[in-house]
Design an enzyme around this catalytic site. Structure first.
Site, PDB file in Angstrom:
ATOM      1  N   HIS A 100       0.819  -1.227   0.091  1.00  0.00           N
ATOM      2  CA  HIS A 100       0.039  -0.041  -0.166  1.00  0.00           C
ATOM      3  C   HIS A 100       1.049   1.266  -0.040  1.00  0.00           C
ATOM      4  CE1 HIS A 100      -3.170  -2.609   2.170  1.00  0.00           C
ATOM      5  NE2 HIS A 100      -3.509  -2.259   1.140  1.00  0.00           N
ATOM      6  N   LYS A 129     -15.777  -7.743   4.323  1.00  0.00           N
ATOM      7  CA  LYS A 129     -14.717  -7.888   5.319  1.00  0.00           C
ATOM      8  C   LYS A 129     -15.052  -7.625   6.844  1.00  0.00           C
ATOM      9  CE  LYS A 129     -11.062  -6.913   1.671  1.00  0.00           C
ATOM     10  NZ  LYS A 129      -9.858  -6.163   1.452  1.00  0.00           N
ATOM     11  N   ARG A 134      -2.362  -6.134  -7.693  1.00  0.00           N
ATOM     12  CA  ARG A 134      -1.086  -7.116  -7.545  1.00  0.00           C
ATOM     13  C   ARG A 134      -1.293  -8.276  -8.550  1.00  0.00           C
ATOM     14  NH1 ARG A 134      -2.832  -9.035  -1.702  1.00  0.00           N
ATOM     15  NH2 ARG A 134      -4.831  -8.714  -2.928  1.00  0.00           N
ATOM     16  N   SER A 141      -3.160  -7.633   3.301  1.00  0.00           N
ATOM     17  CA  SER A 141      -3.297  -7.339   4.554  1.00  0.00           C
ATOM     18  C   SER A 141      -3.709  -8.584   5.370  1.00  0.00           C
ATOM     19  CB  SER A 141      -4.330  -6.194   4.812  1.00  0.00           C
ATOM     20  OG  SER A 141      -4.042  -5.165   4.441  1.00  0.00           O
TER      21      SER A 141
END
Length: 165
Positions: free
Chosen positions: A17, A41, A90, A128
Site C-alpha cells: 500500500h 470484510k 497485484r 493485509s
C-alpha cells in the site's frame, strides 16, 4: 489542483500500500488515503486504528492525508473535489473485481476516473490478510508493514488472543 483518493480497507496498511501511496503522491497535488467500509470484510483493526496507521506511515509525504469514511466513495470524492480514484493491482484477479467497481463508480459519477497502478514486483505477494496470518505465527513483519506500526500490529493480535505461538 489535482486531487486523488486511494480507498481501501487497509487492515493493516502494508508496504505494498505504501508503495502505491508514494507513487500516487508523486503524481497528484493532494492524495487522500481513505479507510472505507467494506461489508465483505471483518476488520481486525478499528477504522480509527487503521487511519492512525496510515497517518503515521505517511508523515513524510506532505501531500498525503489519512482519513476514513462510511459514505459511498463517489460521495466522499465529491466532498474532497477529487476526480481520480487510485487502485493498486497485484494480480489479474485484482483487476477483475476492481474493473467492475470502476464501472459502477463511473456510472454513479461520470466525471470520476479510476487509475490502476500495478504493484511493484517486490510487493505483489503482500496482502493485509497475509500480514495478519503471519503475525499470528510470530513472523518478522519488517518486510511486510511500515516500521511505524509493527509493534501495534503485533500487540493487537496478541491482545485479541489470535497468536498461535
Amino acid at each position: 489542483m489535482s486531487i486523488a483518493v486511494y480507498p481501501g480497507s487497509f487492515d493493516p496498511v502494508t508496504l505494498g500500500h505504501l508503495n502505491i501511496i508514494r507513487r500516487a503522491a508523486s503524481i497528484f497535488d493532494e492524495l487522500y488515503v481513505c479507510v472505507m467500509v467494506n461489508s465483505d470484510k471483518k476488520p481486525l483493526f478499528t477504522r480509527e486504528e487503521r487511519e492512525d496507521f496510515i497517518r503515521r506511515a505517511t508523515e513524510r509525504f506532505p501531500n498525503v492525508h489519512a482519513q476514513s469514511s462510511d459514505k459511498l466513495l463517489v460521495e466522499y470524492m465529491e466532498q474532497r473535489k477529487a476526480k481520480v480514484i487510485i487502485k493498486g493491482l497485484r494480480a489479474v484477479s485484482d483487476f477483475d473485481k476492481e474493473f467492475q467497481v470502476a464501472l459502477i463508480n463511473k456510472n454513479l459519477k461520470p466525471d470520476i476516473e479510476t487509475l490502476f497502478m500495478p504493484s511493484s514486483e517486490k510487493y505483489t505477494y503482500i496482502s493485509s490478510s497475509a500480514v495478519k496470518e503471519m503475525t499470528r505465527y510470530g513472523a518478522d513483519l519488517r518486510t511486510f508493514v511500515p516500521h511505524e506500526i509493527i509493534e501495534d500490529v503485533m500487540r493487537k493480535v496478541e491482545r485479541e488472543g489470535l497468536k498461535f505461538r
